[in-house]
Structures are given as structure tokens and as C-alpha cells.
Design a protein around this motif. Sequence first.
Motif, PDB file in Angstrom:
ATOM      1  N   LEU A  44       0.798  -1.227   0.000  1.00 58.61           N
ATOM      2  CA  LEU A  44       0.000   0.000   0.000  1.00 58.61           C
ATOM      3  C   LEU A  44       0.832   1.279   0.000  1.00 58.61           C
ATOM      4  CD1 LEU A  44      -2.898  -1.125   2.351  1.00 58.61           C
ATOM      5  CD2 LEU A  44      -3.057  -0.528  -0.074  1.00 58.61           C
ATOM      6  N   ARG A  45       2.138   1.160  -0.108  1.00 57.04           N
ATOM      7  CA  ARG A  45       2.930   2.382  -0.252  1.00 57.04           C
ATOM      8  C   ARG A  45       2.741   2.974  -1.653  1.00 57.04           C
ATOM      9  NH1 ARG A  45       8.962   0.706   0.631  1.00 57.04           N
ATOM     10  NH2 ARG A  45       7.971  -0.890   1.894  1.00 57.04           N
ATOM     11  N   LEU A  46       2.258   2.137  -2.584  1.00 57.69           N
ATOM     12  CA  LEU A  46       2.117   2.562  -3.966  1.00 57.69           C
ATOM     13  C   LEU A  46       0.656   2.859  -4.303  1.00 57.69           C
ATOM     14  CD1 LEU A  46       4.421  -0.138  -5.576  1.00 57.69           C
ATOM     15  CD2 LEU A  46       5.022   2.222  -5.021  1.00 57.69           C
ATOM     16  N   ASP A  47       0.451   3.832  -5.178  1.00 57.55           N
ATOM     17  CA  ASP A  47      -0.886   4.159  -5.668  1.00 57.55           C
ATOM     18  C   ASP A  47      -1.284   3.102  -6.703  1.00 57.55           C
ATOM     19  OD1 ASP A  47      -3.195   5.191  -6.691  1.00 57.55           O
ATOM     20  OD2 ASP A  47      -2.312   7.069  -7.420  1.00 57.55           O
ATOM     21  N   PRO A  48      -2.360   2.346  -6.492  1.00 58.78           N
ATOM     22  CA  PRO A  48      -2.715   1.288  -7.435  1.00 58.78           C
ATOM     23  C   PRO A  48      -3.426   1.770  -8.697  1.00 58.78           C
ATOM     24  CG  PRO A  48      -4.302   1.333  -5.651  1.00 58.78           C
ATOM     25  CD  PRO A  48      -3.273   2.369  -5.333  1.00 58.78           C
ATOM     26  N   GLU A  49      -3.930   2.992  -8.699  1.00 62.43           N
ATOM     27  CA  GLU A  49      -4.724   3.446  -9.848  1.00 62.43           C
ATOM     28  C   GLU A  49      -3.970   3.352 -11.172  1.00 62.43           C
ATOM     29  OE1 GLU A  49      -8.148   6.312  -9.497  1.00 62.43           O
ATOM     30  OE2 GLU A  49      -6.753   7.165  -8.019  1.00 62.43           O
ATOM     31  N   PRO A  50      -2.688   3.772 -11.254  1.00 61.63           N
ATOM     32  CA  PRO A  50      -1.967   3.615 -12.530  1.00 61.63           C
ATOM     33  C   PRO A  50      -1.852   2.151 -12.961  1.00 61.63           C
ATOM     34  CG  PRO A  50      -0.828   5.173 -11.105  1.00 61.63           C
ATOM     35  CD  PRO A  50      -1.889   4.532 -10.279  1.00 61.63           C
ATOM     36  N   LEU A  51      -1.790   1.227 -12.005  1.00 57.76           N
ATOM     37  CA  LEU A  51      -1.709  -0.193 -12.344  1.00 57.76           C
ATOM     38  C   LEU A  51      -3.000  -0.673 -12.996  1.00 57.76           C
ATOM     39  CD1 LEU A  51      -0.049  -1.570  -9.060  1.00 57.76           C
ATOM     40  CD2 LEU A  51       1.082  -1.129 -11.252  1.00 57.76           C
ATOM     41  N   PHE A  52      -4.132  -0.157 -12.505  1.00 55.18           N
ATOM     42  CA  PHE A  52      -5.425  -0.572 -13.046  1.00 55.18           C
ATOM     43  C   PHE A  52      -5.562  -0.199 -14.527  1.00 55.18           C
ATOM     44  CE2 PHE A  52      -7.378   0.188  -8.567  1.00 55.18           C
ATOM     45  CZ  PHE A  52      -6.765  -0.972  -8.113  1.00 55.18           C
ATOM     46  N   LYS A  53      -4.851   0.837 -14.956  1.00 60.58           N
ATOM     47  CA  LYS A  53      -4.989   1.348 -16.326  1.00 60.58           C
ATOM     48  C   LYS A  53      -4.068   0.634 -17.319  1.00 60.58           C
ATOM     49  CE  LYS A  53      -6.214   5.920 -14.522  1.00 60.58           C
ATOM     50  NZ  LYS A  53      -5.787   7.340 -14.404  1.00 60.58           N
ATOM     51  N   LEU A  54      -3.170  -0.200 -16.816  1.00 62.22           N
ATOM     52  CA  LEU A  54      -2.227  -0.881 -17.696  1.00 62.22           C
ATOM     53  C   LEU A  54      -2.915  -2.000 -18.476  1.00 62.22           C
ATOM     54  CD1 LEU A  54       0.836  -1.294 -15.282  1.00 62.22           C
ATOM     55  CD2 LEU A  54       0.510   0.465 -17.050  1.00 62.22           C
ATOM     56  N   SER A  55      -2.422  -2.233 -19.683  1.00 63.19           N
ATOM     57  CA  SER A  55      -2.883  -3.399 -20.435  1.00 63.19           C
ATOM     58  C   SER A  55      -2.316  -4.657 -19.779  1.00 63.19           C
ATOM     59  CB  SER A  55      -2.400  -3.319 -21.882  1.00 63.19           C
ATOM     60  OG  SER A  55      -0.982  -3.488 -21.933  1.00 63.19           O
TER      61      SER A  55
ATOM     62  N   GLN B 210      -0.306  -6.976 -20.969  1.00 64.16           N
ATOM     63  CA  GLN B 210       1.137  -7.128 -21.207  1.00 64.16           C
ATOM     64  C   GLN B 210       1.938  -6.082 -20.434  1.00 64.16           C
ATOM     65  OE1 GLN B 210       2.657  -9.656 -22.621  1.00 64.16           O
ATOM     66  NE2 GLN B 210       0.648 -10.586 -23.021  1.00 64.16           N
ATOM     67  N   GLU B 211       1.398  -4.877 -20.320  1.00 65.35           N
ATOM     68  CA  GLU B 211       2.084  -3.833 -19.536  1.00 65.35           C
ATOM     69  C   GLU B 211       2.122  -4.210 -18.061  1.00 65.35           C
ATOM     70  OE1 GLU B 211       0.990   0.159 -22.190  1.00 65.35           O
ATOM     71  OE2 GLU B 211      -0.395  -0.556 -20.638  1.00 65.35           O
ATOM     72  N   LEU B 212       1.016  -4.782 -17.572  1.00 54.45           N
ATOM     73  CA  LEU B 212       0.978  -5.222 -16.175  1.00 54.45           C
ATOM     74  C   LEU B 212       1.992  -6.342 -15.942  1.00 54.45           C
ATOM     75  CD1 LEU B 212      -0.363  -5.057 -13.386  1.00 54.45           C
ATOM     76  CD2 LEU B 212      -2.097  -6.682 -14.212  1.00 54.45           C
ATOM     77  N   LYS B 213       2.120  -7.250 -16.905  1.00 51.07           N
ATOM     78  CA  LYS B 213       3.086  -8.343 -16.791  1.00 51.07           C
ATOM     79  C   LYS B 213       4.510  -7.802 -16.663  1.00 51.07           C
ATOM     80  CE  LYS B 213       4.103 -12.855 -18.819  1.00 51.07           C
ATOM     81  NZ  LYS B 213       3.726 -13.832 -19.879  1.00 51.07           N
ATOM     82  N   LYS B 214       4.828  -6.777 -17.448  1.00 59.08           N
ATOM     83  CA  LYS B 214       6.159  -6.162 -17.362  1.00 59.08           C
ATOM     84  C   LYS B 214       6.335  -5.439 -16.032  1.00 59.08           C
ATOM     85  CE  LYS B 214       6.769  -5.462 -22.353  1.00 59.08           C
ATOM     86  NZ  LYS B 214       6.888  -4.449 -23.453  1.00 59.08           N
ATOM     87  N   GLU B 215       5.276  -4.773 -15.590  1.00 58.18           N
ATOM     88  CA  GLU B 215       5.353  -4.026 -14.329  1.00 58.18           C
ATOM     89  C   GLU B 215       5.609  -4.959 -13.144  1.00 58.18           C
ATOM     90  OE1 GLU B 215       5.503  -0.412 -12.380  1.00 58.18           O
ATOM     91  OE2 GLU B 215       5.256  -0.769 -14.543  1.00 58.18           O
ATOM     92  N   MET B 216       5.062  -6.165 -13.213  1.00 60.61           N
ATOM     93  CA  MET B 216       5.228  -7.132 -12.130  1.00 60.61           C
ATOM     94  C   MET B 216       6.663  -7.629 -12.014  1.00 60.61           C
ATOM     95  SD  MET B 216       1.631  -9.233 -12.493  1.00 60.61           S
ATOM     96  CE  MET B 216       2.178 -10.625 -11.484  1.00 60.61           C
ATOM     97  N   MET B 217       7.468  -7.417 -13.058  1.00 62.46           N
ATOM     98  CA  MET B 217       8.871  -7.845 -13.037  1.00 62.46           C
ATOM     99  C   MET B 217       9.790  -6.781 -12.442  1.00 62.46           C
ATOM    100  SD  MET B 217       8.663 -10.857 -14.283  1.00 62.46           S
ATOM    101  CE  MET B 217      10.392 -11.225 -14.585  1.00 62.46           C
ATOM    102  N   LYS B 218       9.270  -5.562 -12.300  1.00 58.93           N
ATOM    103  CA  LYS B 218      10.114  -4.459 -11.842  1.00 58.93           C
ATOM    104  C   LYS B 218      10.286  -4.477 -10.325  1.00 58.93           C
ATOM    105  CE  LYS B 218       8.749  -1.367 -15.640  1.00 58.93           C
ATOM    106  NZ  LYS B 218       8.095  -0.054 -15.974  1.00 58.93           N
ATOM    107  N   THR B 219      11.325  -3.801  -9.870  1.00 52.10           N
ATOM    108  CA  THR B 219      11.540  -3.608  -8.433  1.00 52.10           C
ATOM    109  C   THR B 219      11.554  -2.113  -8.129  1.00 52.10           C
ATOM    110  OG1 THR B 219      13.946  -3.723  -8.798  1.00 52.10           O
ATOM    111  CG2 THR B 219      12.827  -5.751  -8.126  1.00 52.10           C
ATOM    112  N   PRO B 220      11.070  -1.696  -6.961  1.00 56.58           N
ATOM    113  CA  PRO B 220      10.490  -2.558  -5.928  1.00 56.58           C
ATOM    114  C   PRO B 220       9.154  -3.137  -6.368  1.00 56.58           C
ATOM    115  CG  PRO B 220      10.171  -0.256  -5.356  1.00 56.58           C
ATOM    116  CD  PRO B 220      11.033  -0.271  -6.579  1.00 56.58           C
ATOM    117  N   LYS B 221       8.864  -4.350  -5.949  1.00 51.85           N
ATOM    118  CA  LYS B 221       7.668  -5.043  -6.389  1.00 51.85           C
ATOM    119  C   LYS B 221       6.446  -4.532  -5.626  1.00 51.85           C
ATOM    120  CE  LYS B 221      10.020  -9.266  -7.854  1.00 51.85           C
ATOM    121  NZ  LYS B 221       9.811  -8.990  -9.277  1.00 51.85           N
ATOM    122  N   PHE B 222       5.374  -4.323  -6.374  1.00 46.35           N
ATOM    123  CA  PHE B 222       4.134  -3.895  -5.712  1.00 46.35           C
ATOM    124  C   PHE B 222       3.371  -5.095  -5.163  1.00 46.35           C
ATOM    125  CE2 PHE B 222       2.674  -4.702 -10.086  1.00 46.35           C
ATOM    126  CZ  PHE B 222       1.491  -5.401  -9.878  1.00 46.35           C
TER     127      PHE B 222
END
Length: 518
Positions: free
Chosen positions: A290-301, A303-315
Motif C-alpha cells: 500500500l505504499r504505492l498508488d494502485p490506480e496507474p496499475l489498473f490502467k495498464l494493459s 502485457q504492460e501489467l506483466k512487465k510491471e510485475m517484473m520491476k523492483t520494488p515489487k508492488f
Amino acid sequence: MNEATSLDAEFFFFLILSEFVFKLDFVKIKFKGKKMTQYVVWDVETCQAETSWCTVLELGAIWLDENFKEKERFKVRCRIPQDRVPSATALCINRTSYDLLTKTNLSHYQMLNDVQKKFNEWKPSIFLAYSGINFDSEVIRKEFFKSLKKPYFENTNGNRRHDALNIVRAAFAVDDKVIKSELNPKGNILMKLESLSRLNGFDTRDAHSAITDAELTVKLLDLIKIKQPELWQEYFKTSSKQVTEDIIRKEKIITLNEYFYGRSRLYCCAPLHPNSFIHPSYMWSMVVDLRLDPEPLFKLSYQELKKEMMKTPKFLRTVRTNKAPIVLGASYGMKAEPYNLIDPNIIKKRAEMIKSNEKFARDICNILHENAEEKIDTSSQEDIEAEESLYSGGFEKLNKDQHLFDKWHQADWKTKFYMLSKFNDDRNIIFAQKILFNEAPEVLPEDIYKQIKRKTASRILSTNKEKWFTVSDCYKEIDDIRVNDEKMFSFKSKNEKLSFLEGINKYVMELEQKYSKA
């Protein structure tokens, strides 16, 4: 009252109610049965560190009542089976000499029978060891598996399991002054059992004997129970996988304790939608930081969400519900950095958005499933040995012969051999033959005896890098420890160390001689 004040009051009430419900759930669980909670604190000493291949040489356990007061203790030691090569390092750590390896009254098979009998007498209990989930539990499960016993005794027949190290780490995350500690060279709190016990005034001269380590674990946990009485029962509510899942399914905000890079941290998290919060492959629960704002994540496609899940720090964070994670109420995470710097109403809003977004949760679970499938496809296809196969083939395969186990153990040695034809699982035939080879070789037909001996010889005399410990590996360790004056372990002098190593060298030479003409 203005709108901001109203929201603050509402959130304060939300936190108080969450904590009350959180604790009430565990009270219901605790009193569901007729008996109060009992505990078994235990420890094993082994011949090496690899859980699929090591042998338990010593086990110590203390049975405690609901007030964490000792009721009974149990300790047992055995000879090493004559088809295993030990690690010299492991034997130096737990001070298992040549005489203890070879002249102890009980065989390995007899010791495991005694352990099973005692643990059955103590059920139902919560079983916990220090760093036990990843080692002691794995070792004893695999030892029971290889000895034709039901491996999952810790979390069946009313038993539950936990990890004392998880509790210690959580206690420090809440209050790093909870018990006396020292720092390691990197400046992090050292959480080794011997270090914490010594600093808190407990006698550690016999540390690394199984019963002493169990006793030290009891003393450390009792200190935490005294210092953090309001948290004591909360630490244990996750000793059941199902209860942990139920908590995560129901709560809007949880505090997850995790240990990274030498530090124990509290994470304020929101579980995913209750219809899609469990990892589809590993069956663990998934939560969002919950340190991160989830709204931008909801807007990802997708495939974009899949890439985001690989990034650090992990949400996304994983709650390994079958490994006794520490999950606390929302208020503990809210007080920790960086969450205490965020408006609590914003945290509550983020949690509600995450919990209610089923599409987001479903997409995450589908991505996790794809990643797991890709990992399987790229993993090694090397055949695994029977000793490594506890988690292979599923429960149906594991349970095939379990109805025969009690009769097999009660039979005499000759009948044990004739009963092998009744087993459906080839692994159980392999394990049973090895038990007979070590315990009653005279009942084996000559061709089977020679076959087992040749197989054992090819393993332990191998000069390749193997998964198991070989004669060559042990000789190399002995030579390294012998000349390295920094590797003194608990020996009082170099002569004492050298004398001890001579005994280990003698055992390995005898083993080598026995199998050299197989």
C-alpha cells in the motif's frame, strides 16, 4: 466537524474494529476444540545440510502446555546408516564423534520409530523449531518419507506448525529492543539462536546439541511472550494454512512481516479480490503493497501489467500461507515507515480499490500462472532420485501405500521383505530395501543385496560433483578444516580438533573400504 476530521475518526474506528475482529477470529479457533493449545519445540542435528540427503543423528523436543510451561521432554540419538557419508563440517558443529556415529545404541530406523511414537503421544500440538520451516521440518518430512511413515505429521491429525525464527523476526520488527541482541558486521541485528540466547543470559555451552537448542528456543520465545503478551497469540494464528487464507480473504488491510537483506520489516498490504487472491500454481496468497498508488496499475494493459510485475520494488507480495508467515492487524503496518508518512485515509482508499477490483486480481493470477508454466518449461529435465521426490507426483501417488505402513513396521524382518510385493509405489520398495540393507541384510536375497551395495558404492565413491555427499567430499572437508586455524568451531584447542577429525577420517576410510569391492 469538518470532512477531514470525520474521515480521520472513521478510519480510527476502522482500525480499532479490525484489530478486535482480527483477535476474535483466533480466539474462536483456539477454543473450537476441547483442548487448549499445546506446543512442541524441537530441533534436529544432522550429518549434512542438504535436506533431501541428510540424516537425522539427534533430535530433542520439549512439550509445553497452553501457558508455555514444560510438560515433558524427549531426546534421542542414533548411529549413522552404513550407506551415508557425513559432512565433516556438520559433525564438527554438532560434535558428533566417531563413537557417536558408530556405537550409539539406536539405529537410525529405530530412532525414527521412537520419534514418531512420541510425537503421536503429544498430538494435537503446534510444532515449531528455530528456522524450522525451511530446515528441520523439511528434514523430518523427508526422513519419514524415506522410512515409510506419513511425512506430514506436523500439520495433520489436529497438529499445526510454526517457526520460532519467524516469531523472533516479527517481535524485532515491532520493537527492536524486545530482547538483547548484537549486530553483525553489516550492522544488522544478528538473529542466530546462539547469539540471542547468550546475550540474554542463557547458558549456550552445549549449543548445537538438539535438546539444548530446543531449550534455548523455549527460553527466547518465553521472553517474547512476557515482553509482548498482546501479540503472543497473534503470532501463532498463522500456524494453519487455512486460517491464514481465511484472514487474508476477509481483511481489507493486513500487516505482513518479511525479512530482506538482514532486516525484519513490516509491510502494510491489501489482499487482492477474495475470488482471485491465491497463486494458481503455488497456492500462496497475494497482496499489494500500500505504499504505492494502485490506480496507474489498473490502467495498464495485460502485457504492460506483466512487465510491471517484473520491476523492483515489487508492488505485489507473496504470503506463503503454508510456511507460517507472520500476519498482524492493520495498525502495526500503519505505524511503520513509510506508511506512517501517508495519510491513513489514502491508505484505506487504496486498500478498498484493490480489494474490490476483481479484473485486476484475475489478471495478476493469470500472469502468475503463465510465469510458473514458463519456469517449469525452462527448468532442468534431469531425472530426480527417489530421495528427492517427496513433492513430485502429487498426494495421490504419495498416499498409495500408506495403509500398509503400520503393518509393515509391525512385521518381523522376513515378513517385511515379503510384503514389498504389496507396494504400488516403486519409491517405497526402494526405501524399504534400503532399510532392510541397513537393519537386517541377512533377509535380502543375495542378488538384491549386491544390487543395493553396488548402487550405494557408485554414489558414495563417485568423484563427480553430486547432489549427495561423497567420500571424496568428506576427505576434502577434513583436509580443509585440519589446516585452517580459523575453523575451530567449539573445540578448545587445535589438538582436540585434530583428534576429532581423525575419528571422522577413520569412519570414512572404513566406509570406503566396505564399498570399494562392491
